[in-house]
Design a protein around this motif. Structure first.
Motif, PDB file in Angstrom:
ATOM      1  N   GLY A   1     -33.316 -71.509  37.116  1.00 37.60           N
ATOM      2  CA  GLY A   1     -32.228 -72.391  37.529  1.00 37.60           C
ATOM      3  C   GLY A   1     -32.275 -73.685  36.723  1.00 37.60           C
ATOM      4  N   LYS A   2     -31.379 -74.607  37.056  1.00 38.11           N
ATOM      5  CA  LYS A   2     -31.185 -75.774  36.186  1.00 38.11           C
ATOM      6  C   LYS A   2     -30.798 -76.978  37.041  1.00 38.11           C
ATOM      7  CE  LYS A   2     -28.723 -78.332  33.162  1.00 38.11           C
ATOM      8  NZ  LYS A   2     -29.347 -79.210  32.185  1.00 38.11           N
ATOM      9  N   TRP A   3     -31.360 -78.145  36.743  1.00 40.24           N
ATOM     10  CA  TRP A   3     -30.768 -79.334  37.368  1.00 40.24           C
ATOM     11  C   TRP A   3     -30.061 -80.108  36.276  1.00 40.24           C
ATOM     12  CZ3 TRP A   3     -35.203 -80.607  34.922  1.00 40.24           C
ATOM     13  CH2 TRP A   3     -35.444 -81.941  34.600  1.00 40.24           C
ATOM     14  N   LEU A   4     -29.082 -80.910  36.670  1.00 37.83           N
ATOM     15  CA  LEU A   4     -28.160 -81.449  35.670  1.00 37.83           C
ATOM     16  C   LEU A   4     -28.696 -82.664  34.928  1.00 37.83           C
ATOM     17  CD1 LEU A   4     -24.793 -80.877  37.552  1.00 37.83           C
ATOM     18  CD2 LEU A   4     -25.562 -79.686  35.509  1.00 37.83           C
ATOM     19  N   GLY A   5     -29.999 -82.941  35.057  1.00 39.76           N
ATOM     20  CA  GLY A   5     -30.592 -83.953  34.199  1.00 39.76           C
ATOM     21  C   GLY A   5     -30.566 -85.341  34.811  1.00 39.76           C
ATOM     22  N   ASP A   6     -30.903 -86.277  33.961  1.00 39.56           N
ATOM     23  CA  ASP A   6     -31.143 -87.637  34.435  1.00 39.56           C
ATOM     24  C   ASP A   6     -29.845 -88.406  34.587  1.00 39.56           C
ATOM     25  OD1 ASP A   6     -33.756 -86.923  34.375  1.00 39.56           O
ATOM     26  OD2 ASP A   6     -34.203 -87.909  32.485  1.00 39.56           O
ATOM     27  N   ASN A   7     -29.172 -88.188  35.681  1.00 34.35           N
ATOM     28  CA  ASN A   7     -27.899 -88.872  35.924  1.00 34.35           C
ATOM     29  C   ASN A   7     -28.152 -90.275  36.463  1.00 34.35           C
ATOM     30  OD1 ASN A   7     -28.737 -88.402  38.470  1.00 34.35           O
ATOM     31  ND2 ASN A   7     -26.992 -87.181  39.110  1.00 34.35           N
ATOM     32  N   LEU A   8     -27.076 -90.961  36.786  1.00 36.69           N
ATOM     33  CA  LEU A   8     -27.153 -92.324  37.300  1.00 36.69           C
ATOM     34  C   LEU A   8     -26.632 -92.337  38.731  1.00 36.69           C
ATOM     35  CD1 LEU A   8     -25.519 -94.092  34.207  1.00 36.69           C
ATOM     36  CD2 LEU A   8     -27.950 -93.695  34.617  1.00 36.69           C
ATOM     37  N   SER A   9     -27.101 -93.301  39.503  1.00 34.37           N
ATOM     38  CA  SER A   9     -26.651 -93.426  40.902  1.00 34.37           C
ATOM     39  C   SER A   9     -25.296 -94.134  40.917  1.00 34.37           C
ATOM     40  CB  SER A   9     -27.675 -94.220  41.703  1.00 34.37           C
ATOM     41  OG  SER A   9     -28.918 -93.564  41.684  1.00 34.37           O
ATOM     42  N   ARG A  10     -24.295 -93.426  40.461  1.00 33.40           N
ATOM     43  CA  ARG A  10     -22.958 -94.035  40.358  1.00 33.40           C
ATOM     44  C   ARG A  10     -21.915 -93.065  40.883  1.00 33.40           C
ATOM     45  NH1 ARG A  10     -22.849 -96.597  34.247  1.00 33.40           N
ATOM     46  NH2 ARG A  10     -24.738 -97.859  34.482  1.00 33.40           N
TER      47      ARG A  10
ATOM     48  N   PHE B   1     -30.261 -90.340  39.958  1.00 32.13           N
ATOM     49  CA  PHE B   1     -31.632 -90.520  39.452  1.00 32.13           C
ATOM     50  C   PHE B   1     -31.857 -91.966  39.023  1.00 32.13           C
ATOM     51  CE2 PHE B   1     -34.656 -90.247  35.799  1.00 32.13           C
ATOM     52  CZ  PHE B   1     -35.772 -89.844  36.504  1.00 32.13           C
ATOM     53  N   ASN B   2     -31.364 -92.361  37.871  1.00 30.93           N
ATOM     54  CA  ASN B   2     -31.583 -93.724  37.407  1.00 30.93           C
ATOM     55  C   ASN B   2     -30.694 -94.710  38.161  1.00 30.93           C
ATOM     56  OD1 ASN B   2     -33.628 -93.868  35.309  1.00 30.93           O
ATOM     57  ND2 ASN B   2     -32.286 -92.566  34.078  1.00 30.93           N
ATOM     58  N   GLU B   3     -31.167 -95.931  38.250  1.00 27.57           N
ATOM     59  CA  GLU B   3     -30.477 -97.048  38.934  1.00 27.57           C
ATOM     60  C   GLU B   3     -30.587 -96.894  40.452  1.00 27.57           C
ATOM     61  OE1 GLU B   3     -26.485 -97.265  37.393  1.00 27.57           O
ATOM     62  OE2 GLU B   3     -27.189 -97.954  35.444  1.00 27.57           O
ATOM     63  N   ASP B   4     -30.326 -98.011  41.147  1.00 27.61           N
ATOM     64  CA  ASP B   4     -30.393 -98.011  42.615  1.00 27.61           C
ATOM     65  C   ASP B   4     -29.139 -97.381  43.187  1.00 27.61           C
ATOM     66  OD1 ASP B   4     -32.786 -99.320  42.496  1.00 27.61           O
ATOM     67  OD2 ASP B   4     -31.908-101.320  42.806  1.00 27.61           O
ATOM     68  N   THR B   5     -29.341 -96.513  44.152  1.00 33.75           N
ATOM     69  CA  THR B   5     -28.192 -95.948  44.839  1.00 33.75           C
ATOM     70  C   THR B   5     -27.762 -96.932  45.928  1.00 33.75           C
ATOM     71  OG1 THR B   5     -27.359 -93.872  45.759  1.00 33.75           O
ATOM     72  CG2 THR B   5     -29.420 -94.700  46.675  1.00 33.75           C
ATOM     73  N   SER B   6     -26.656 -96.637  46.598  1.00 32.41           N
ATOM     74  CA  SER B   6     -26.265 -97.462  47.737  1.00 32.41           C
ATOM     75  C   SER B   6     -26.256 -96.562  48.963  1.00 32.41           C
ATOM     76  CB  SER B   6     -24.884 -98.079  47.514  1.00 32.41           C
ATOM     77  OG  SER B   6     -23.902 -97.063  47.573  1.00 32.41           O
ATOM     78  N   GLU B   7     -26.236 -97.175  50.117  1.00 29.83           N
ATOM     79  CA  GLU B   7     -26.273 -96.427  51.360  1.00 29.83           C
ATOM     80  C   GLU B   7     -25.089 -95.456  51.449  1.00 29.83           C
ATOM     81  OE1 GLU B   7     -26.289 -99.042  54.684  1.00 29.83           O
ATOM     82  OE2 GLU B   7     -26.466 -97.422  56.153  1.00 29.83           O
TER      83      GLU B   7
END
Ligand SMILES: *[C@@H]1O[C@H](CO)[C@@H](O)[C@H](O)[C@H]1NC(C)=O
Ligand SMILES: *[C@@H]1O[C@H](CO)[C@@H](O)[C@H](O)[C@H]1NC(C)=O
Ligand SMILES: *[C@@H]1O[C@H](CO)[C@@H](O)[C@H](O)[C@H]1NC(C)=O
Ligand SMILES: *[C@@H]1O[C@H](CO)[C@@H](O)[C@H](O)[C@H]1NC(C)=O
Ligand SMILES: *[C@@H]1O[C@H](CO)[C@@H](O)[C@H](O)[C@H]1NC(C)=O
Ligand SMILES: *[C@@H]1O[C@H](CO)[C@@H](O)[C@H](O)[C@H]1NC(C)=O
Ligand SMILES: *[C@@H]1O[C@H](CO)[C@@H](O)[C@H](O)[C@H]1NC(C)=O
Ligand SMILES: *[C@@H]1O[C@H](CO)[C@@H](O)[C@H](O)[C@H]1NC(C)=O
Ligand SMILES: CC(=O)N[C@H]1CO[C@H](CO)[C@@H](O)[C@@H]1O
Length: 883
Positions: A560-569, A599-605
């Motif tokens: 299987g595959k994960w879509l990589g290093d995305n951003l919390s946007r 993944f990267n950056e802070d997510t929000s609630e």
């Protein structure tokens, strides 16, 4: 002259070239390319379904990116080859992607046909029934040069093209000036539309008259260009290999047919274990074993079902694979965590990178020395081991073509992941396998660069941001022109610049003599195959889970595959649907998901709440975070806890429905997720929708997509749908419906009419517990008043299960029949049946032909649901009817 060949599903063409000395020019102007002379076909012979011909350059060579090959020969059946009788060109080895056998069929039954002109040589593929042209090189000469191949086809205006990855474009590709570059690349935080980790040179084209597909079997770097200038067209520009195309006829009515045909070519997806559909929790930056154990406890305390705990590279000793840090992640304490997880029917997975720390002078790092002794590392041109820089500092890469590499990798997995003495993992996670390299070109002193980059970083300081200095170097050094392997005349649009930038040099050499120039795009796939083999060797006969970052066509047959290093946007939350549809629906890699909450950056609630709910409908559901971002486990915010619980509750109750869909995918290639147009192929309003999708055949998922919003406009085709929560019917009219007051703990989910859903009556804390829950059937009739469904159950983990329960459910005229074979003992009951869209309370209800007491059924007039309590053991046929 015209030749009409005939093939049922696909035509296979391969072109072999004679390599000659190069003449460079760098003109990419389409007008110049179209003015190239192309080839004439001569000596055309048709013999027993095999067409052969010689292709000769039609006029003066145009030598745009090298010298045109003057004589090519072409053979065809399903297989069309242009050959240089004197030397062969690189082709993807069968060991990486086995080819299907070719089967010619009689012209009468062929659904697509092949036609060509001899002078100049052009070809077209058309649909037999309608004579519609699907692919045509007319007026765009084929160009063959040692390091440049071009094939270009006309497309209908506003063609509906899907596929070609990996990228972050919308699912429905724009034909107005889109370039899709295929060259594996470690791509943190990149903008949309650039080359990413994986390579899938396949597209599906959908028309209201049918859906077909084209697979270009080529692993070399390439640009695929879609353009509307001078008519809509699609153009392949590859820097090596051969022209090797599969044309898939698809179907005039069922878009899923082309997906099944593609699976025939690249392989059916591997079946995964039942537990792998549970919730996975991961992050980069768990500091030590106390931290890891704490997360497991906090999930339990919050009552959120956690199936699998993961650990990123943090656990390693100085980031060396096959080690644990003796102070922060000591083996005895890690084994305690794994034992604890296993005793609670939970699982554990850690990351394994390909790069092995280069430590010739440190006899204690046996993983390096064993690989050295077996001579399994990728080589530089001069024969010494190729040196790169990855997390542990200076490294070498396993060469997946080495004859000893299986022995090496299997042994390392067996030793380090030994259930008795090591980390007894339940699945494998493989990363950095583009392969990623932190060494900046020209990389003439990797040792110094590794020191400069402070790799591996000491624990006491902040762990490095993946985007830190070595990653942020955007300069694109020029490589010497004279070396064509390093800097070919046609430069693909690689976002990292030079081909060798941040990866293995293209002149690095494999044990079989192949060079990275040709095989680069296969590295991740080959590591995937080796890792799956190593995992299967640890637990023979049991399915495993391997999740990779880099992929090539056909990898879904293994991992299987994960879509990589995305951003919390929010935009990446939205993009995740298109990314997932590409892999699950087009590329045949159904076990796919994006890092939930980003993944990267802070997510929000609120982003994390929405994403936890959307993620419950990813086939692979994993929350994953970067080491420098704020914690985002689902228990951090009460709102997210509730959102996650609500959506996971739906997913878990649907687990057997989805497991059945996955089994179907494994059996015949039917996708596990469907874009709306797959189900409504004549409804042009659906063609560009990529914010809604079907989870399995019949669950329509329509997430809220805008930041801060509690409303969403969704499209409901002309069909009957049912609210998953209330089960009330909703008539779709082929128009947009505005949903409002969708709070942050709710995701709109609808059942598509026409299905009998097998649901577990309630969710559970683990998938093991879930399998002890009773079933219920939900009968959601379609516009014609009938419904049907199926259910597959086995032990959930054997590769070849000895006992299987396979059931078909069908409903018409007031009667539900559940029939099948019940070899696998589920040990549970059918608790109830709910019939939807039932206007009036019935006067009588029968279970297995016997009328039941009126206390056992109840009619809800508001939602039109008839609820029948059944309570019979689920081990034989069943009927429930009402009148
Ligand atoms: C292949 O080699 C033979 C003999 O060496 C030569 O006569 C022939 O022209 C070559 N063919 C091509 C296509 O170069
Ligand atoms: C095949 O190609 C020839 C030459 O372009 C054309 O005349 C003929 O109509 C084509 N046949 C079909 C069935 O498309
Ligand atoms: C196509 O896009 C490229 C890259 O964005 C741009 O440089 C070029 O001008 C565009 N061409 C046309 C015809 O719009
Ligand atoms: C495989 O490993 C053995 C040592 O076990 C070595 O003698 C042999 O040369 C290796 N094979 C290759 C192709 O390097
Ligand atoms: C690749 O070629 C360049 C130039 O010939 C050479 O300097 C370099 O060492 C080679 N790299 C490898 C990995 O063989
Ligand atoms: C081979 O080339 C690499 C650079 O690509 C160099 O570091 C190494 O020393 C060379 N090995 C030998 C044996 O010359
Ligand atoms: C970026 O790479 C170039 C070329 O290798 C090098 O000269 C430069 O020092 C690097 N810059 C940084 C910030 O690493
Ligand atoms: C589905 O039903 C629930 C419960 O009645 C309700 O809260 C929700 O708004 C409905 N959803 C849609 C999309 O109609
Ligand atoms: C920057 C990056 O890699 N973004 C990825 C984030 O995830 C989406 C899908 O989940 C991918 O499509 C993006 O490529």
């Amino acid at each position: 002259m015209a030749f009409l060949g005939s093939y049922r599903h696909w035509i296979f063409l391969t072109l072999w070239l004679r390599l000659v000395s190069y003449v460079f020019a760098t003109n990419v102007d389409p007008a110049v390319l179209d003015a190239c002379p192309g080839y004439n076909a001569q000596n055309v012979k048709m013999e027993g379904g095999t067409l052969t011909a010689d292709l000769t350059l039609a006029d003066e060579a145009c030598n745009v990116f090298g010298e045109d090959l003057t004589t090519l020969s072409l053979r065809d059946r399903i297989h069309l080859k242009i050959v240089d009788p004197n030397s062969s060109r690189y082709e993807i080895p069968e060991s990486v992607l086995p080819r299907p056998s070719n089967q010619a069929v009689s012209p009468d039954s062929a659904s697509i046909q092949f036609n060509f002109t001899t002078s100049p040589f052009t070809f077209s593929i058309y649909r037999s029934s309608s004579q519609e042209i699907l692919f045509s090189t007319a007026s765009h000469p084929i160009i063959f040069e040692p390091q440049y191949l071009r094939v270009k086809t006309n497309l209908p205006d506003n063609a509906n093209i899907y596929g070609f990855g990996e990228h972050t474009n919308p699912f429905h590709l724009s034909t107005a000036n889109t370039t899709l570059t295929l060259w594996s690349r470690d791509s943190p935080g990149i903008p949309a539309g650039r080359n990413l980790y994986g390579n899938h040179p396949v597209y599906f084209e959908h028309r209201t008259t049918g859906t077909h597909g084209v697979f270009f079997l080529n692993s070399n770097g390439m640009d695929i260009k879609l353009s509307n200038t001078g008519g809509t067209s699609l153009e392949y520009n590859a820097i090596g290999g051969v022209m090797d195309f599969y044309f898939l006829s698809g179907s005039e009515s069922d878009p899923a047919a082309v997906a099944r045909q593609y699976a025939e070519v690249v392989g059916l997806p591997a079946e995964v274990a039942y537990w792998t559909f549970g919730l996975h929790q991961c992050r980069f930056g768990y500091k030590d074993f106390v931290d890891v154990a704490g997360v497991v406890s906090k999930y339990a305390a919050a009552g959120i079902p956690l199936e699998t705990m993961w650990t990123d590279i943090d656990y390693m000793d100085r980031r060396r694979i096959f080690t644990v840090d003796p102070q922060y992640f000591p083996m005895n304490r890690m084994r305690e965590i794994v034992d604890h997880l296993h005793s609670n029917d939970q699982r554990y997975i850690v990351m394994t990178d390909p790069a092995v720390a280069f430590l010739p002078d440190d006899p204690s790092y046996l993983s390096y020395h064993r690989g050295k002794d077996l001579n399994v590392y990728l080589k530089a041109e001069n024969g010494s081991d190729f040196i790169a820089i990855v997390w542990p500092g200076v490294t070498v890469y396993p060469d997946w073509f080495s004859p000893n590499v299986t022995e090496y990798w299997n042994n390392e997995f067996r030793e380090f992941y030994d259930p008795e003495t090591g980390l007894d993992i339940d699945g494998a996670w493989i990363d950095m396998n583009e392969p990623s390299n932190f060494c900046n070109l020209p990389c003439d002193d990797p040792f110094q660069q590794a020191r400069d980059a402070n790799l591996p970083p000491p624990r006491s300081s902040q762990p490095p941001d993946p985007n830190a200095p070595i990653f942020q170097n955007d300069s694109r050094p020029q490589l010497r022109k004279r070396d064509d392997i390093l800097d070919p005349p046609y430069a693909i649009d690689n976002d990292a610049g030079a081909l060798s930038s941040r990866t293995a040099m293209t002149n690095a050499t494999h044990a079989n003599g192949l060079q990275e120039y040709d095989t680069h795009n296969l590295y991740g796939s080959m590591m995937s195959i080796a890792t799956r083999t190593a995992m299967l060797a640890r637990r023979p006969g049991k399915r495993t889970l391997v999740i990779t970052r880099s992929t090539f066509a056909g990898v879904g047959a293994h991992v299987g595959k994960w879509l990589g290093d995305n951003l919390s946007r929010w935009d990446q939350y939205r993009f995740s649907i298109a990314g997932m549809l590409n892999f699950a629906t087009i590329f045949q890699v159904p076990m796919v998901g994006s890092d939930i909450c980003g993944f990267n950056e802070d997510t929000s609630e609120t982003l994390c709440a929405r994403w936890a709910m959307l993620g419950a409908f990813y086939p692979f559901m994993r929350n994953h975070n970067a080491d420098n971002a704020k914690s985002q486990e689902y228990y951090i915010w009460p709102l997210v806890t509730q959102a996650a619980k609500n959506a996971i509750d739906i997913r878990y109750r649907l687990m057997d429905y989805f497991y059945t869909a996955f089994h179907q995918a494994h059996t015949d290639g039917t996708p596990v997720l469907h874009p709306l147009w797959f189900k409504y192929p004549k409804d042009a309003n659906t063609f560009s929708l990529d914010l809604q999708f079907f989870f399995g055949d019949s669950i329509l998922v329509s997430p809220v997509t805008e930041e801060g919003s509690t409303s969403v406009d969704i499209y409901l085709p002309d069909d009957i749908f049912y609210n998953f929560t209330s089960l009330a019917p909703i008539e779709g009219t082929g128009s947009t419906v505005s949903l409002s007051n969708v709070d942050f703990t709710t995701i709109p989910v609808h059942i598509k009419g026409g299905v009998v859903l097998p649901l577990r009556v309630e969710s559970a804390m683990t998938t093991t517990e879930l399998r002890t829950k009773d079933f219920e059937f939900v009968v959601a009739t379609g516009q014609d008043g009938t419904a049907s469904g199926s259910l597959y159950i086995d032990d959930g983990e054997s590769i070849e299960p000895s006992q299987m329960t396979t059931v078909d459910m069908s409903f018409k005229e007031g009667k539900l029949d559940v029939k099948g074979t019940f070899d696998f003992p589920t040990g549970v009951n059918v608790a109830r049946v709910r019939f939807l869209n039932v206007e009036n309370a019935p006067s009588a209800v029968k279970v297995n032909g016997e009328e039941v007491d009126s206390s056992r059924f109840e009619h809800d007039a508001t939602n039109k649901v008839l609820d029948v309590s059944v309570g019979v053991s689920f081990d034989k046929d069943l009927s429930v009817e009402f009148s």
